[in-house]
Design an enzyme around this catalytic site. Sequence first.
Site, short mmCIF file in Angstrom:
data_model
loop_
_atom_site.label_atom_id
_atom_site.label_comp_id
_atom_site.label_asym_id
_atom_site.label_seq_id
_atom_site.Cartn_x
_atom_site.Cartn_y
_atom_site.Cartn_z
N GLU A 1 0.85 -1.19 0.00
CA GLU A 1 0.00 0.00 0.00
C GLU A 1 0.89 1.24 0.00
O GLU A 1 1.97 1.25 0.59
CB GLU A 1 -0.85 -0.02 1.27
N ASN B 1 -7.31 5.92 -1.67
CA ASN B 1 -6.19 5.03 -1.41
C ASN B 1 -6.37 3.86 -2.38
O ASN B 1 -7.29 3.05 -2.21
CB ASN B 1 -6.23 4.56 0.05
N LYS C 1 -9.55 1.57 -1.71
CA LYS C 1 -9.73 1.05 -0.34
C LYS C 1 -11.10 1.42 0.23
O LYS C 1 -11.48 2.58 0.28
CB LYS C 1 -8.61 1.59 0.55
N GLU D 1 -6.39 8.57 7.95
CA GLU D 1 -6.86 8.16 6.63
C GLU D 1 -8.24 8.71 6.31
O GLU D 1 -8.54 9.05 5.17
CB GLU D 1 -6.85 6.63 6.51
N CYS E 1 -4.74 -3.07 3.01
CA CYS E 1 -4.48 -2.88 4.44
C CYS E 1 -5.66 -3.27 5.34
O CYS E 1 -5.93 -4.44 5.52
CB CYS E 1 -4.05 -1.44 4.70
N ASN F 1 0.34 -0.85 5.14
CA ASN F 1 1.27 -0.07 5.97
C ASN F 1 0.64 -0.05 7.35
O ASN F 1 -0.34 0.66 7.57
CB ASN F 1 1.38 1.38 5.50
#
Length: 310
Positions: A46, A106, A123, A142, A168, A193
């Site tokens: 990621e 993302n 994501k 995020e 993730c 991550n």
Amino acid sequence: MRIVNVAAAQMGPIQKADSREAVVKRMIALMDEAKAKGADLIVYPELALTTFFPRWYVEDRAEFDNWFEREMPSAATKPLFERAAQHQMAMNFGYAELTPDGHHFNTAILTDKSGKIVGKYRKVHLPGHVEYDTKRSHQHLEKRYFEPGDLGFNVWRELGGIIGMAICNDRRWPETYRVMGLQGVEMVLIGYNTPSVNAEKSEEGVEKRLFHNRLSVQAGAYQNATWVVAVAKAGNEDGHPLFGGSLIVDPNGEIVAEAKTEDDEVLVHACDLDATTFGKTTIFDFARHRRIEHYGLITSRTGAVPPPEK
């Protein structure tokens, strides 16, 4: 047998000052190593092109648009695509995407062996928070810098099989794997991550966090009879540690390869997509065994609602 030689290309830390060009050189070096080991698919983490920037707070979110890619491939990433085509190697990597109409995601992409982008995922399960939180040991913003993905959990016919992607925190949610499982997925590619320290439970420790990483990936693989390739960006990024633990898990939920470091490291494993057949035709034969008349709450409710007290 339908063999895909997969390279899980774990990356060590990327510092805030590192340029895209420097990172791409590292990615190419990993690709060259993977090619020497016979890989025909390479999976990177990621946000593979940058540091994990959501750890920092800025009032004006637009100040962080420099972390986002406006096109793919870009001038900085074009050499990576060219090397992939030269090696005849498919690839998957994650990055921060800024769309032409101003949306921030993302994102991960999948290419074929010619370097052509054949799949995109954004994501869905964004962790963390939106505003600065003084109670946390570090920030995880995020939800401030990204919007929830709008493409769903799709799969693609590639490399002689059915390939899906996630990113993730998605790996912790059983729905991620099941939606792809219901499309016959045979390999799920996941970059991550993940901080070594839980911002809200610092006593948890890295070993417990690695346990939950393995648990999530192994359960998703077993319960959907699919290969899962989960690849970390790891190490100390400007004083903020990320754990490694990149792993390849077979359709029985067993780990067949796992990273030993928190640096750039390549794991290569020959994954037989036909190994998914047994699980898909026995205990996880969805057509025979699923009872969807009892699953309504899964899509009709988000938060948990306990029964009334007596």
